[in-house]
Design a protein around this motif. Structure first.
Motif, mmCIF file in Angstrom:
data_model
loop_
_atom_site.group_PDB
_atom_site.id
_atom_site.type_symbol
_atom_site.label_atom_id
_atom_site.label_comp_id
_atom_site.label_asym_id
_atom_site.label_seq_id
_atom_site.Cartn_x
_atom_site.Cartn_y
_atom_site.Cartn_z
ATOM 1 N N GLU A 84 -9.313 -21.814 2.555
ATOM 2 C CA GLU A 84 -8.467 -22.116 1.395
ATOM 3 C C GLU A 84 -9.263 -22.844 0.308
ATOM 4 O O GLU A 84 -9.101 -22.571 -0.882
ATOM 5 C CB GLU A 84 -7.254 -22.946 1.828
ATOM 6 C CG GLU A 84 -6.301 -23.301 0.712
ATOM 7 C CD GLU A 84 -5.587 -22.091 0.117
ATOM 8 O OE1 GLU A 84 -4.969 -22.271 -0.949
ATOM 9 O OE2 GLU A 84 -5.644 -20.984 0.681
ATOM 10 N N LEU A 85 -10.129 -23.754 0.702
ATOM 11 C CA LEU A 85 -10.972 -24.455 -0.281
ATOM 12 C C LEU A 85 -11.890 -23.482 -1.013
ATOM 13 O O LEU A 85 -12.067 -23.583 -2.223
ATOM 14 C CB LEU A 85 -11.801 -25.545 0.397
ATOM 15 C CG LEU A 85 -11.102 -26.870 0.638
ATOM 16 C CD1 LEU A 85 -11.977 -27.796 1.471
ATOM 17 C CD2 LEU A 85 -10.725 -27.534 -0.677
ATOM 18 N N HIS A 86 -12.474 -22.542 -0.292
ATOM 19 C CA HIS A 86 -13.343 -21.550 -0.945
ATOM 20 C C HIS A 86 -12.556 -20.703 -1.935
ATOM 21 O O HIS A 86 -13.072 -20.312 -2.975
ATOM 22 C CB HIS A 86 -14.017 -20.646 0.090
ATOM 23 C CG HIS A 86 -15.193 -21.273 0.756
ATOM 24 N ND1 HIS A 86 -16.332 -21.638 0.080
ATOM 25 C CD2 HIS A 86 -15.402 -21.605 2.048
ATOM 26 C CE1 HIS A 86 -17.195 -22.172 0.916
ATOM 27 N NE2 HIS A 86 -16.661 -22.172 2.127
ATOM 28 N N THR B 145 -15.248 -34.227 14.594
ATOM 29 C CA THR B 145 -15.610 -34.064 16.002
ATOM 30 C C THR B 145 -15.697 -32.572 16.297
ATOM 31 O O THR B 145 -15.043 -31.760 15.623
ATOM 32 C CB THR B 145 -14.547 -34.693 16.921
ATOM 33 O OG1 THR B 145 -13.321 -33.999 16.738
ATOM 34 C CG2 THR B 145 -14.378 -36.163 16.626
ATOM 35 N N PRO B 146 -16.505 -32.182 17.269
ATOM 36 C CA PRO B 146 -16.623 -30.755 17.591
ATOM 37 C C PRO B 146 -15.285 -30.120 17.962
ATOM 38 O O PRO B 146 -15.014 -28.981 17.601
ATOM 39 C CB PRO B 146 -17.588 -30.732 18.778
ATOM 40 C CG PRO B 146 -18.374 -31.991 18.648
ATOM 41 C CD PRO B 146 -17.450 -32.994 18.042
ATOM 42 N N THR B 147 -14.419 -30.848 18.643
ATOM 43 C CA THR B 147 -13.145 -30.272 19.061
ATOM 44 C C THR B 147 -12.245 -29.973 17.874
ATOM 45 O O THR B 147 -11.716 -28.878 17.756
ATOM 46 C CB THR B 147 -12.383 -31.252 19.986
ATOM 47 O OG1 THR B 147 -13.275 -32.191 20.536
ATOM 48 C CG2 THR B 147 -11.683 -30.530 21.078
ATOM 49 N N LEU B 148 -12.091 -30.935 16.992
ATOM 50 C CA LEU B 148 -11.204 -30.744 15.839
ATOM 51 C C LEU B 148 -11.782 -29.752 14.837
ATOM 52 O O LEU B 148 -11.065 -28.917 14.305
ATOM 53 C CB LEU B 148 -10.934 -32.075 15.140
ATOM 54 C CG LEU B 148 -10.023 -33.053 15.856
ATOM 55 C CD1 LEU B 148 -9.940 -34.354 15.074
ATOM 56 C CD2 LEU B 148 -8.648 -32.464 16.033
ATOM 57 N N GLY B 149 -13.053 -29.869 14.560
ATOM 58 C CA GLY B 149 -13.669 -29.030 13.547
ATOM 59 C C GLY B 149 -13.511 -27.555 13.824
ATOM 60 O O GLY B 149 -13.171 -26.771 12.941
ATOM 61 N N SER B 150 -13.730 -27.160 15.067
ATOM 62 C CA SER B 150 -13.656 -25.746 15.427
ATOM 63 C C SER B 150 -12.265 -25.164 15.223
ATOM 64 O O SER B 150 -12.123 -24.020 14.805
ATOM 65 C CB SER B 150 -14.048 -25.555 16.892
ATOM 66 O OG SER B 150 -15.323 -26.098 17.123
ATOM 67 N N TYR B 151 -11.244 -25.932 15.502
ATOM 68 C CA TYR B 151 -9.885 -25.397 15.491
ATOM 69 C C TYR B 151 -9.146 -25.629 14.169
ATOM 70 O O TYR B 151 -8.384 -24.770 13.741
ATOM 71 C CB TYR B 151 -9.067 -26.009 16.637
ATOM 72 C CG TYR B 151 -9.654 -25.676 17.983
ATOM 73 C CD1 TYR B 151 -9.543 -24.404 18.512
ATOM 74 C CD2 TYR B 151 -10.364 -26.629 18.700
ATOM 75 C CE1 TYR B 151 -10.111 -24.084 19.729
ATOM 76 C CE2 TYR B 151 -10.927 -26.322 19.919
ATOM 77 C CZ TYR B 151 -10.800 -25.040 20.439
ATOM 78 O OH TYR B 151 -11.368 -24.733 21.634
ATOM 79 N N LEU B 152 -9.355 -26.762 13.584
ATOM 80 C CA LEU B 152 -8.542 -27.109 12.418
ATOM 81 C C LEU B 152 -9.184 -26.793 11.068
ATOM 82 O O LEU B 152 -8.474 -26.558 10.100
ATOM 83 C CB LEU B 152 -8.197 -28.611 12.461
ATOM 84 C CG LEU B 152 -7.379 -29.072 13.661
ATOM 85 C CD1 LEU B 152 -7.169 -30.572 13.598
ATOM 86 C CD2 LEU B 152 -6.048 -28.349 13.715
ATOM 87 N N LEU B 153 -10.488 -26.819 10.995
ATOM 88 C CA LEU B 153 -11.124 -26.699 9.687
ATOM 89 C C LEU B 153 -11.238 -25.274 9.155
ATOM 90 O O LEU B 153 -11.294 -25.081 7.948
ATOM 91 C CB LEU B 153 -12.508 -27.344 9.707
ATOM 92 C CG LEU B 153 -12.514 -28.863 9.733
ATOM 93 C CD1 LEU B 153 -13.940 -29.390 9.708
ATOM 94 C CD2 LEU B 153 -11.719 -29.438 8.576
ATOM 95 N N SER B 154 -11.270 -24.266 10.000
ATOM 96 C CA SER B 154 -11.460 -22.888 9.523
ATOM 97 C C SER B 154 -10.460 -22.489 8.444
ATOM 98 O O SER B 154 -10.864 -22.030 7.372
ATOM 99 C CB SER B 154 -11.420 -21.903 10.690
ATOM 100 O OG SER B 154 -12.540 -22.102 11.497
ATOM 101 N N PRO B 155 -9.152 -22.639 8.650
ATOM 102 C CA PRO B 155 -8.225 -22.249 7.589
ATOM 103 C C PRO B 155 -8.334 -23.154 6.353
ATOM 104 O O PRO B 155 -8.149 -22.699 5.230
ATOM 105 C CB PRO B 155 -6.840 -22.359 8.230
ATOM 106 C CG PRO B 155 -7.019 -23.175 9.466
ATOM 107 C CD PRO B 155 -8.441 -23.045 9.871
ATOM 108 N N ILE B 156 -8.657 -24.411 6.568
ATOM 109 C CA ILE B 156 -8.803 -25.340 5.438
ATOM 110 C C ILE B 156 -10.010 -24.945 4.590
ATOM 111 O O ILE B 156 -9.930 -24.897 3.363
ATOM 112 C CB ILE B 156 -8.922 -26.792 5.942
ATOM 113 C CG1 ILE B 156 -7.612 -27.223 6.608
ATOM 114 C CG2 ILE B 156 -9.312 -27.734 4.810
ATOM 115 C CD1 ILE B 156 -7.692 -28.537 7.355
ATOM 116 N N ILE B 157 -11.114 -24.626 5.251
ATOM 117 C CA ILE B 157 -12.333 -24.232 4.529
ATOM 118 C C ILE B 157 -12.099 -22.931 3.766
ATOM 119 O O ILE B 157 -12.503 -22.790 2.611
ATOM 120 C CB ILE B 157 -13.524 -24.122 5.495
ATOM 121 C CG1 ILE B 157 -13.901 -25.517 5.994
ATOM 122 C CG2 ILE B 157 -14.706 -23.443 4.829
ATOM 123 C CD1 ILE B 157 -14.930 -25.521 7.111
#
Length: 150
Positions: free
Chosen positions: A113-115, A99-111
């Motif tokens: 770390e994945l990179h 969802t736009p709300t979750l993606g903006s806030y939660l995914l940045s640090p996860i992405i």
């Protein structure tokens, strides 16, 4: 059937112009390399290398064979690399819906770390309405979806 090893030996001779010099990078003795090339010549039914005291010269037909052998050995290396990449569970493509709300806030640090930890993993993040993401997941266009999917 011609072996990849025999093709490798023929390429080594083509690159060095000598059985003795070709044996070194091939990690075999000169007599072993010579026997393998002779076996290759018997298999194809033509002389591939003109032997002399000053070195080895490819015959016209073997020049064509060498060009094909180079492509085949390159393809074999590509196959091994592809198979090796498939065994790495952190390689390939991961499609993720959020969802736009979750993606903006939660995914940045996860992405980030994945990179860092899985540089061969390609991540495609698709933001949208949860019901649309769920139908995409059921259709196989997303591997995961946030929220409830029925």
């Amino acid at each position: 059937m011609l072996t990849l090893r025999q093709r490798h030996y023929l390429l080594a001779i083509a690159d060095t112009g000598s059985f003795a010099m070709a044996a070194r990078p091939a990690n075999v003795s000169q007599p072993t390399l010579s026997r393998q090339v002779r076996g290759l010549e018997e298999r194809v039914g033509v002389r591939l290398v003109e032997r002399s005291t000053t070195g080895a010269v490819l015959t016209p037909i073997s020049r064509s064979i060498v060009a094909t052998a180079r492509r085949m050995l390159s393809d074999a290396r590509d196959i091994i690399a592809l198979a090796g990449g498939a065994s790495d569970s952190r390689a390939g493509t991961l499609k993720l819906g959020t969802t736009p709300t979750l993606g903006s806030y939660l995914l940045s640090p996860i992405i980030a770390e994945l990179h860092r930890t899985a540089p061969r993993l390609r991540l495609h993040v698709c933001e949208g309405i949860p019901t649309n993401r769920c139908s995409n997941s059921r259709e196989g266009t997303l591997m995961s979806c946030w929220g409830r999917c029925r």
